[in-house]
Design a protein around this motif. Structure first.
Motif, mmCIF file in Angstrom:
data_model
loop_
_atom_site.group_PDB
_atom_site.id
_atom_site.type_symbol
_atom_site.label_atom_id
_atom_site.label_comp_id
_atom_site.label_asym_id
_atom_site.label_seq_id
_atom_site.Cartn_x
_atom_site.Cartn_y
_atom_site.Cartn_z
ATOM 1 N N ARG A 16 -1.608 -0.571 7.010
ATOM 2 C CA ARG A 16 -1.483 0.981 5.632
ATOM 3 C C ARG A 16 -2.793 1.179 4.892
ATOM 4 O O ARG A 16 -3.646 1.295 4.293
ATOM 5 N N ARG A 84 -1.273 5.651 -6.365
ATOM 6 C CA ARG A 84 -1.521 5.880 -5.322
ATOM 7 C C ARG A 84 -2.893 4.534 -5.702
ATOM 8 O O ARG A 84 -3.979 4.520 -5.803
ATOM 9 N N MET A 88 -1.289 2.789 -1.276
ATOM 10 C CA MET A 88 -0.205 2.171 -1.028
ATOM 11 C C MET A 88 0.822 2.735 -3.171
ATOM 12 O O MET A 88 -0.023 2.938 -3.705
ATOM 13 N N ASP A 89 2.122 2.427 -2.726
ATOM 14 C CA ASP A 89 2.731 2.921 -3.659
ATOM 15 C C ASP A 89 2.823 1.442 -4.825
ATOM 16 O O ASP A 89 3.138 0.704 -4.165
ATOM 17 N N ASP A 93 4.566 -1.369 -2.735
ATOM 18 C CA ASP A 93 3.847 -2.584 -2.611
ATOM 19 C C ASP A 93 3.426 -3.219 -3.412
ATOM 20 O O ASP A 93 2.323 -3.891 -3.275
#
Ligand SMILES: Nc1ncnc2c1ncn2[C@@H]1O[C@H](COP(=O)(O)OP(=O)(O)OP(=O)(O)O)[C@@H](O)[C@H]1O
Ligand SMILES: [Mg+2]
Lengths: 329, 271
Positions: A16, A84, A88-89, A93
């Motif tokens: 990611r 973000r 990523m969140d 995450d």
């Protein structure tokens, strides 16, 4: 297809992370909100921080700087908007993001029960770094922040500046991609501040992305490629320090002091000189592109200020213009 | 599917454990600096003094005690496993109530930890493991004393040791959960009172069966009773299916405590 993933791969979902191309910002906030009960501390801000950039949040007490930093640090969930980080969140995450962040919080959260060096080795273990590597990293970092001599002392007797440097060293223990610094130099003497600035500058040169908050104009001008001026949970202006000064202030500023108490009576008398006047409790600021010309005009009107100072305008003036307040507490 | 998921679950569990171990490791590092080992020694003496005064002192009056299987043991051998359970309780609670509260609220230790990949559950687990280390030191010493006094055999003492860990687990988990609700140091007085009541009325000095019925029911709901029964069964060598029930109760108690503690920590610290 690889079936077995090693532990290191799991802790950093690189798949990611790799999605973050150079064009995509490392930190992207849109309409970001933080509420505490009924109170809105951050009222919908848009921020993009790009890789390798030094980005600053400038603002007075209560502006919402720390609240924003804590959301970016994934220790405080946003109440609204999107955020973000590294693609990523932060809610889902959190651990994976935090693995790649270095955090220097506003209040030092050092461990008082253990030594300076142990503060680094113990912290490294939280990131899953091996003991041997942790020791090596601790020694390097102590050197970097000039605390090698105090390595085996407890944290308690260190000076404020030393604690701050140790907190910064601790934030670097995992070799982070982004370092979050909440008021890194507040309360430090000029020498200590310069040492911190120098180190932060070195980090920036190594390509580390810096996000910092500050009350100090000179700090923002020295360190930040880009900054936002924040007040009351909102962003008032955004740009490089130079851009902001050009946009919101004149080239020069004349600071006038008068010995009589009634400063505001002079406002009318100065009307028309320069582009704009600003009344402060102890002085009047006169914004003009040519300061010397403005001073001559003041004297022409038979006004006798007790002191006159002509200087280049700074971010402080930008801030004053945007919020009608000075930044100093 | 299974081949994909299982290794991943295992790796995740291992990672969790490693992070929790890092939290435990911090405590080991800090303990080296303190005169912490003295704190440990003092905690050991309390149950020993009870054992000597009541077990041996009162034992001189009561002399012997008949077990359910008909065997007759000295009264001290009846009281000793209860003191062992109480010491496991005290050790675990000391670490997870006061010390945990102090670290969270006053030292603000976890504020720094939560900025790393470590999660609240892992902090709670790490602190619990540390509490068990401390509790086990008491237990080993106390079991050694019991063997020396002829109150149990060396073999049963070895079997009882892991059981003391389970007792510690139950109280440690619940202690942490309670600590997250504590407002100030005064609240620890309430915890102390409850702790002492449990100590007196958990089948410690007399079999729970001799209590009035209502009290029996209440006592059977509390964790120390199950700890005492479990350890008494093991150190006196009276085995039965009931021991599994006590164990299950204690483990359930620990899990609930741990779950509450980590949830509460997230609420308190992720603001
Ligand atoms: N946990 C909290 N609960 C309630 N209100 C909070 C909380 N944290 C911050 N606030 C409020 O949110 C507002 C913004 O606070 P924040 O700490 O983000 O400001 P700041 O810009 O960092 O200020 P400073 O320069 O003083 O550090 C303040 O009015 C503060 O009182
Ligand atoms: Mg702040």
């Amino acid at each position: 297809m690889v079936l077995r993933k090693s532990l290191a791969d799991l802790s950093y979902p690189r798949v990611r992370v790799l999605d973050v191309s150079a064009a995509e910002p490392l930190i992207a906030a849109h309409g970001l909100v933080k509420r505490f009960g009924d109170f809105t501390a951050v009222a919908g801000i848009d921020v993009d921080v790009r890789a390798g950039e030094a980005f600053g949040f400038l603002g007075p007490n209560g502006a919402g700087k720390s609240s924003t930093m804590r959301m970016i640090g994934c220790v405080s969930a946003p109440s609204g908007g999107t955020l973000r980080i590294l693609g990523m969140d932060p809610v889902r995450d959190g651990p994976a993001i935090r693995a790649r962040l270095g955090v220097c919080p506003q209040q030092d959260s050092l461990d008082q029960d253990i030594t300076v060096r142990e503060n680094l080795t113990v912290y490294a273990r939280y990131f899953g770094i091996s003991r041997r590597q942790a020791r090596q990293r601790a020694d390097e970092l102590l050197e970097f922040v000039q605390l090698t001599e105090r390595a085996n002392d407890k944290v308690e007797p260190l000076s404020g500046g030393m604690k701050r440097r140790l907190t910064i060293a601790r934030a670097l223990v995992n070799d982070p991609a982004i370092v979050l610094l909440d008021e890194p130099t507040t309360g430090l003497d000029p020498q200590a501040r310069h040492l911190v600035w120098e180190r932060l500058f070195q980090l920036k040169q190594r390509g580390v992305t810096l996000v910092l908050t500050t009350h100090y104009m000179d700090e923002a001008e020295q360190l930040c490629d880009r900054l936002v001026v924040m007040d009351g949970g909102r962003i008032g202006a955004e740009g490089s320090p130079r851009q902001l000064i050009e946009r919101y202030a004149t080239r020069e500023v004349v600071e006038l002091r008068f010995s009589d108490a009634t400063l505001d009576s002079y406002l009318g008398k100065l009307e028309g000189i320069g582009e704009r006047l600003e009344l402060l409790p102890d002085r009047i600021l006169l914004y003009a592109d040519d300061g010397d010309l403005a001073v001559a005009a003041v004297h022409e009107r038979q006004l006798r200020p007790s002191s006159v100072l002509v200087r280049r305008s700074t971010l402080e003036d930008v801030f004053l213009h945007l919020t009608g307040r000075t930044l100093v507490d | 599917m299974v081949t994909l998921v299982l290794p991943r679950l295992a790796a995740r569990a291992e990672q969790r454990f490693q992070r929790a171990a890092a939290v435990t490791g911090r405590n080991v590092t800090a303990a080296r600096h303190f005169g912490y080992w003295w704190v440990l020694v003092s905690g050991f003496f309390e149950p020993v003094l009870y054992l000597l005064s009541i077990g041996v002192g009162v034992g001189a009056l009561i002399k012997s005690f008949t077990l359910p299987d008909g065997r007759v043991i000295p009264y001290a051998a009846f009281v000793a496993p209860a003191m062992l359970a109480a010491s496991a309780m005290n050790g675990a609670l000391a670490e997870t109530t006061m010390n945990f509260f102090g670290k969270m609220k006053y030292l603000r230790l976890y504020d720094g930890v939560l900025a790393t990949p470590v999660k609240p559950f892992e902090i709670a687990l790490g602190e619990l493991m540390w509490a068990l280390v401390r509790g086990s030191i008491y237990s080993v010493a106390f079991l050694g004393l019991m063997v020396a006094m002829g109150l149990t055999s060396a073999g049963w003492a070895l079997v009882a040791l892991p059981a003391t860990v389970i007792v510690g687990l139950a109280f440690g988990g619940m202690g942490m959960a309670i600590a997250t609700y504590v407002r100030s140091w005064q609240d620890f007085d309430y915890i102390m009172v409850v702790q002492f009541a449990l100590f007196l009325f958990s089948g410690t000095f007399a079999p729970a069966g001799s209590y009035p019925l209502v009290m029996q029911i209440v006592v059977q709901l509390t964790p120390l009773y199950h700890g005492v029964e479990l350890l008494r069964g093991l150190t006196t060598g009276v085995l039965g299916w009931g021991l599994l029930g006590h164990t299950a109760y204690l483990i359930a108690f620990a899990s609930i405590g741990l779950a509450i503690a980590s949830r509460r920590m997230a609420v308190l610290l992720y603001k």
